[in-house]
Motif scaffolding. Structure first.
Motif, mmCIF file in Angstrom:
data_model
loop_
_atom_site.group_PDB
_atom_site.id
_atom_site.type_symbol
_atom_site.label_atom_id
_atom_site.label_comp_id
_atom_site.label_asym_id
_atom_site.label_seq_id
_atom_site.Cartn_x
_atom_site.Cartn_y
_atom_site.Cartn_z
ATOM 1 N N VAL A 59 0.868 -1.179 0.000
ATOM 2 C CA VAL A 59 0.000 0.000 0.000
ATOM 3 C C VAL A 59 0.907 1.232 0.000
ATOM 4 N N PHE A 60 0.300 2.408 -0.132
ATOM 5 C CA PHE A 60 1.132 3.592 -0.309
ATOM 6 C C PHE A 60 1.818 4.064 0.981
ATOM 7 N N ASN A 61 1.133 3.939 2.103
ATOM 8 C CA ASN A 61 1.709 4.508 3.331
ATOM 9 C C ASN A 61 1.332 3.703 4.575
ATOM 10 N N LEU A 199 1.610 -7.853 10.136
ATOM 11 C CA LEU A 199 2.641 -6.837 10.358
ATOM 12 C C LEU A 199 2.521 -5.734 9.317
ATOM 13 N N SER A 200 2.461 -4.485 9.783
ATOM 14 C CA SER A 200 2.656 -3.345 8.875
ATOM 15 C C SER A 200 4.158 -3.131 8.818
ATOM 16 N N PHE A 201 4.754 -3.522 7.716
ATOM 17 C CA PHE A 201 6.212 -3.525 7.580
ATOM 18 C C PHE A 201 6.607 -2.262 6.811
ATOM 19 N N GLY A 202 7.212 -1.329 7.532
ATOM 20 C CA GLY A 202 7.524 -0.032 6.943
ATOM 21 C C GLY A 202 8.822 -0.031 6.164
ATOM 22 N N ALA A 203 8.840 0.740 5.092
ATOM 23 C CA ALA A 203 10.057 0.878 4.302
ATOM 24 C C ALA A 203 10.332 2.338 3.957
ATOM 25 N N THR A 204 9.307 3.165 4.032
ATOM 26 C CA THR A 204 9.491 4.569 3.660
ATOM 27 C C THR A 204 10.558 5.225 4.539
ATOM 28 N N LYS A 205 10.420 5.039 5.855
ATOM 29 C CA LYS A 205 11.381 5.657 6.773
ATOM 30 C C LYS A 205 12.742 4.975 6.708
ATOM 31 N N ASN A 206 12.786 3.824 6.064
ATOM 32 C CA ASN A 206 14.028 3.060 5.935
ATOM 33 C C ASN A 206 14.792 3.408 4.654
ATOM 34 N N GLY A 207 14.158 4.176 3.751
ATOM 35 C CA GLY A 207 14.897 4.579 2.553
ATOM 36 C C GLY A 207 14.163 4.476 1.226
ATOM 37 N N LEU A 208 12.872 4.159 1.263
ATOM 38 C CA LEU A 208 12.102 4.144 0.009
ATOM 39 C C LEU A 208 11.400 5.492 -0.197
ATOM 40 N N GLY A 211 5.556 3.281 -0.142
ATOM 41 C CA GLY A 211 5.187 1.864 -0.169
ATOM 42 C C GLY A 211 5.499 1.119 1.103
ATOM 43 N N GLU A 212 4.441 0.699 1.819
ATOM 44 C CA GLU A 212 4.594 -0.117 3.011
ATOM 45 C C GLU A 212 3.962 -1.472 2.718
ATOM 46 N N ALA A 213 4.479 -2.496 3.366
ATOM 47 C CA ALA A 213 3.954 -3.840 3.127
ATOM 48 C C ALA A 213 3.047 -4.255 4.280
ATOM 49 N N VAL A 214 1.921 -4.865 3.936
ATOM 50 C CA VAL A 214 1.088 -5.504 4.953
ATOM 51 C C VAL A 214 1.362 -6.992 4.808
ATOM 52 N N VAL A 215 1.964 -7.574 5.849
ATOM 53 C CA VAL A 215 2.394 -8.974 5.773
ATOM 54 C C VAL A 215 1.531 -9.806 6.726
ATOM 55 N N PHE A 216 0.769 -10.721 6.151
ATOM 56 C CA PHE A 216 -0.078 -11.613 6.953
ATOM 57 C C PHE A 216 0.651 -12.923 7.202
ATOM 58 N N PHE A 217 0.792 -13.301 8.473
ATOM 59 C CA PHE A 217 1.375 -14.600 8.810
ATOM 60 C C PHE A 217 0.282 -15.640 9.031
ATOM 61 N N LYS A 238 1.046 1.124 -11.347
ATOM 62 C CA LYS A 238 2.451 0.860 -11.710
ATOM 63 C C LYS A 238 3.186 0.311 -10.489
ATOM 64 N N MET A 239 2.694 -0.807 -10.044
ATOM 65 C CA MET A 239 3.186 -1.414 -8.799
ATOM 66 C C MET A 239 4.685 -1.696 -8.834
ATOM 67 N N ARG A 240 5.215 -1.919 -10.025
ATOM 68 C CA ARG A 240 6.655 -2.269 -10.080
ATOM 69 C C ARG A 240 7.529 -1.197 -9.437
ATOM 70 N N PHE A 241 7.066 0.061 -9.486
ATOM 71 C CA PHE A 241 7.909 1.127 -8.939
ATOM 72 C C PHE A 241 7.878 1.173 -7.403
ATOM 73 N N VAL A 242 6.941 0.449 -6.819
ATOM 74 C CA VAL A 242 6.955 0.261 -5.370
ATOM 75 C C VAL A 242 7.699 -1.031 -5.033
ATOM 76 N N ALA A 243 7.405 -2.077 -5.810
ATOM 77 C CA ALA A 243 7.945 -3.407 -5.493
ATOM 78 C C ALA A 243 9.443 -3.523 -5.765
ATOM 79 N N ALA A 244 9.917 -2.935 -6.858
ATOM 80 C CA ALA A 244 11.340 -3.099 -7.200
ATOM 81 C C ALA A 244 12.254 -2.477 -6.135
ATOM 82 N N PRO A 245 11.980 -1.248 -5.685
ATOM 83 C CA PRO A 245 12.806 -0.713 -4.591
ATOM 84 C C PRO A 245 12.688 -1.537 -3.305
#
Ligand SMILES: *Cc1c(COP(=O)(O)O)cnc(C)c1O
Length: 344
Positions: A59-61, A199-208, A211-217, A238-245
């Motif tokens: 998702v976006f944020n 898990l809401s797995f953040g990446a924006t604050k980490n350097g993207l 795009g944040e990931a929602v990971v269901f276990f 254009k999901m690739r521009f979120v997924a590739a980074p």
């Protein structure tokens, strides 16, 4: 000029930037997540978390990640237990309540931004019967909004209480990377192995860029989640521009490298500030945030020199965030400017 206002004021890390260029270079690619990087990310997440029971959605944020994850857990008459300082409570403009269709947040204000088993127990037991909301989920923020980190034992104890009350467990991991870096554990240890369901797995604050990931276990909880993502306007065509980074962050553990760096800069900053007259470190510095009491006049003096940061707790409680690219020189320059201001 580098600032300490937020870790989201930093730009993209070079690995993410390069991946963006690579995913653009091929010209046309399938859209809406049918591209090769989104497929690759699913596999990378399964391997990162050492389980096949792992469904990832982008998702976006972070607000959307949290609110939609909670919407997958809670019906409108249910409730999520969380900390009084949690982002879902204080910083999401009631998005969790909105997207769950009314589910309430029930908060406890325990020290250091960390919930305790007793506090969760108390909230879980507070209401019974048709006149009240029904407790359904526990949401933990890791690392916390006050820059602290739950130990693995603390997370396990909290999720055990949740289980005992039939609650599902959500983790707001906007800074999950910083917590994993601090604990030196495997991501799975802090995820499903510790009892986390989503898990809401953040990446924006980490350097993207985005795009944040929602990971269901627990994949059964992800039922029809793709429709939630679409309906709420969170499906990137254009999901690739979120997924590739994202893939580039995971490859070679760049996400951990970035988190280790921002954590180290926070420790450096805290050490320097702790030595200053009139400045007090308010919470243990266990991730990439420093909370420090700084006299109002000293705050004004460093702000006048161009520094930006938030006063977060009362008039003197300042939050200083370090990012993946914060340099030691930035830290030292701020500490030196503050030393001059505090000595006056
Ligand atoms: C930044 C942050 C988020 C996500 O915020 P967005 O601005 O919606 O991306 C979520 N939780 C915590 C604890 C955060 O610090």
């Amino acid at each position: 000029m580098q600032q300490f206002a937020s870790d989201n004021q930093a730009g993209l890390c070079p690995e993410a930037m390069a991946a963006l260029a690579v995913s653009n270079a091929t010209g046309h690619e399938p859209s809406y997540g049918d591209d090769r990087w989104t497929v690759e990310l699913q596999a990378r997440m399964r391997s990162l978390f050492e389980t096949e029971a792992c469904e990832t959605f982008l998702v976006f944020n972070g607000t959307a990640a949290n609110a939609l994850a909670l919407a997958a857990l809670c019906r409108p008459f249910e409730a999520t237990l969380c900390h009084a300082f949690s982002h879902i409570e204080t910083d999401e403009a009631a998005a969790p309540e909105f997207f769950t269709g009314g589910a309430k947040l029930m908060v406890a204000d325990t020290p250091g931004g960390k919930l305790t088993p007793a506090a969760v127990e108390g909230l879980a037991r507070r209401y019974e019967g048709v006149h009240h909301v029904k407790a359904r989920a526990l949401s933990l923020t890791q690392s916390t909004e006050l820059g602290t980190v739950y130990t693995l034992d603390e997370v396990r104890a909290l999720t055990a209480v949740a289980r005992a009350h039939g609650l599902k467990v959500h983790m707001d991991g906007a800074r999950f990377a910083n917590a994993v870096a601090t604990l030196g554990c495997q991501p799975a240890d802090l995820g499903w192995r510790a009892g986390v369901d989503v898990l809401s797995f953040g990446a924006t604050k980490n350097g993207l860029a985005v795009g944040e990931a929602v990971v269901f276990f627990d994949p059964s909880l992800a039922d029809a989640f793709a429709w939630r993502v679409k309906q709420t306007g969170q499906l990137a065509s254009k999901m690739r521009f979120v997924a590739a980074p994202w893939c580039a962050l995971i490859e070679g553990d760049v996400w951990l490298k970035n988190a280790r760096h921002s954590n180290a800069m926070a420790r450096r900053l805290a050490e320097k500030l702790a030595a200053l007259q009139g400045v007090r470190i308010m919470h243990p510095v266990e991730a990439n945030a420093v909370f420090a009491e700084i006299p109002v006049a000293a705050q004004a003096a460093v702000r006048a020199k161009g520094w930006r940061f938030y006063t977060f707790l009362g008039e003197t409680g300042c939050r200083l965030m370090c990012a993946w690219d914060t340099t030691p020189e930035t830290v030292d320059r701020f500490a030196s400017d503050l030393a001059t201001a505090a000595a006056r």
